[in-house]
Design a protein around this motif. Structure first.
Motif, PDB file in Angstrom:
ATOM      1  N   MET A 117     -26.639  13.146  -4.509  1.00  6.69           N
ATOM      2  CA  MET A 117     -28.381  12.735  -4.637  1.00  6.69           C
ATOM      3  C   MET A 117     -29.245  14.166  -5.079  1.00  6.69           C
ATOM      4  O   MET A 117     -29.961  13.173  -5.813  1.00  6.69           O
ATOM      5  N   ILE A 118     -28.791  14.793  -5.286  1.00  9.11           N
ATOM      6  CA  ILE A 118     -29.994  15.822  -5.539  1.00  9.11           C
ATOM      7  C   ILE A 118     -29.666  15.231  -7.258  1.00  9.11           C
ATOM      8  O   ILE A 118     -31.267  15.279  -8.108  1.00  9.11           O
ATOM      9  N   ASN A 119     -28.809  15.511  -7.759  1.00 10.90           N
ATOM     10  CA  ASN A 119     -28.442  15.447  -9.065  1.00 10.90           C
ATOM     11  C   ASN A 119     -29.218  14.088  -9.873  1.00 10.90           C
ATOM     12  O   ASN A 119     -29.622  13.685 -10.947  1.00 10.90           O
ATOM     13  N   LEU A 120     -28.686  13.073  -8.802  1.00 13.78           N
ATOM     14  CA  LEU A 120     -29.017  11.025  -9.148  1.00 13.78           C
ATOM     15  C   LEU A 120     -30.888  11.538  -9.275  1.00 13.78           C
ATOM     16  O   LEU A 120     -31.281  10.693  -9.886  1.00 13.78           O
ATOM     17  N   ALA A 121     -31.137  11.823  -8.209  1.00 12.59           N
ATOM     18  CA  ALA A 121     -32.993  12.017  -8.127  1.00 12.59           C
ATOM     19  C   ALA A 121     -33.162  12.510 -10.009  1.00 12.59           C
ATOM     20  O   ALA A 121     -34.816  12.637 -10.023  1.00 12.59           O
TER      21      ALA A 121
END
Length: 391
Positions: free
Chosen positions: A173-177
């Motif tokens: 999710m961090i990578n996606l953001a």
């Protein structure tokens, strides 16, 4: 042999924060010449270990405290109180908080791809990502539970598994953001619709659902109707977010009411998609559900016809393909409504697949236009008479 020197405009150098004398990397990718700073680390998201291990550790410790307080010593792999259920709730919570905090940080500090999106886009993207995460974990638990039926773990082994799931989901999710883009949103929407629909088919207790209609998956008679309906509702939210981003940037290049006509027709299609999920094909909503579904088909046909005039950047290939798709959709409607050759299920699935495929093609074309107009800079290849390569 003649060599060439690439002259990069100052606005591009400033945007990439390239210092004077800093080496650049250049390579051929397909039919493109790609140039970027030689700093490899800058091309990858910088995600520190504590950003995802920290939340995972805290939530795992809370899990241990809760299990010890309730007197649990063993925990099943799947079920009500299980490794799967704890992973689902804790990982989804951690992932949503990680996505929101990263997105907000990117926006506030004006860095990363998140700054290209409006603040109002954050909620719909975050909810959709959380839903996809939950669906993926539920599907994974269903598959693992089928493979390891009856598996039981002590709470420390269970906690270790939960820790790994939380850390993995939080990292994703961090990578996606950090890497969010129109292409990523399109992929999320595609994954959510296809994955949600197929998962609803696989887990439906009524194996003869297809004898009724496609919308039966969202009715009260279906065991997992909420999954099907939520898939459509949140896919519509993602679609609205993507439309907002693409047309805000497209309007800068093509101002006027014509482009806005396409935008509002697409918004209407997204609203109809969400409406089909919001008003399932139960007796009290049957008439409204059918009308909303048909409005979506009519809007699709109108778009196919008017896109030639409302979107001046359309290619001849896309327009030809649009007319073919529109013709197939019209023929399938006649085959269902008047000839009775197609069943209701077959027509709904065919119409949905055709409309969704065309929408994806349209989004890809608009995205290519937006990227071309916003991100491309004019560079010059200057020939040099000597044989030495100039940097």
């Amino acid at each position: 042999m003649k060599n060439y020197r690439v002259e990069v405009p100052k606005v591009a150098r400033d945007q990439l924060e390239i210092k004077d004398g800093e080496p650049l990397a250049m390579w051929v990718e397909g039919n493109q010449l790609v140039i970027r700073p030689l700093r490899l680390a800058d091309s990858l998201p910088q995600i520190k270990l504590r950003w995802y291990f920290g939340p995972a550790l805290v939530l795992t410790l809370l899990f241990y405290a809760d299990m010890i307080n309730q007197g649990y010593h063993l925990l099943p792999l799947v079920g009500g109180d299980s490794v799967a259920s704890a992973s689902l709730y804790l990982a989804t919570l951690s992932g949503l908080l990680a996505f929101a905090s990263t997105f907000i940080s990117q926006k506030r500090h004006h860095r990363g791809r998140a700054q290209e999106f409006s603040w109002r886009a954050m909620i719909s993207i975050m909810v959709a990502c959380g839903t996809i995460t939950a669906f993926s974990l539920v599907a994974g638990a269903w598959l693992v539970g089928s493979l390891f039926h009856g598996a039981v773990f002590d709470i420390y082994t269970a906690g270790a598994l939960i820790f790994l799931v939380i850390a993995m989901v939080t990292y994703i999710m961090i990578n996606l953001a950090m890497t969010i883009s129109p292409g990523v949103i399109t992929n999320l929407m595609t994954f959510m619709i296809i994955g949600g629909v197929f998962f609803s088919m696989l887990t439906n207790s009524n194996k003869d659902w297809w004898r009724h209609n496609f919308s039966f998956l969202g009715t009260a008679n279906s065991s997992n109707s909420w999954q099907f309906n939520i898939t459509l509702i949140f896919s519509a939210m993602l679609m609205l977010t993507l439309i907002d981003y693409l047309f805000v940037n497209l309007s800068k290049k093509y101002p006027g009411w014509r482009v806005q006509v396409t935008r509002w027709l697409l918004n209407l299609m997204a609203a109809c998609l969400g409406g089909v999920g919001l008003f399932p094909n139960d007796p009290r909503f049957h008439l409204l559900h059918d009308r909303i579904a048909m409005w979506m088909v009519y809007t699709m046909l109108i778009l196919v016809v008017v896109v030639r005039w409302t979107m001046p950047m359309m290619t001849k290939t896309f327009l030809t393909l649009s007319y073919v798709i529109g013709g197939v959709l019209a023929v399938s409607y006649i085959a269902f409504k008047f000839v009775r050759y197609l069943s209701l299920t077959a027509f709904e699935m065919l119409a949905f697949g055709i409309a969704f495929s065309w929408i994806l093609l349209l989004f890809q074309l608009i995205e290519a236009v937006v990227q071309r107009d916003v991100r491309l800079f004019t560079v010059e290849l200057v020939a040099e008479e000597n044989d030495e390569v100039s940097h």
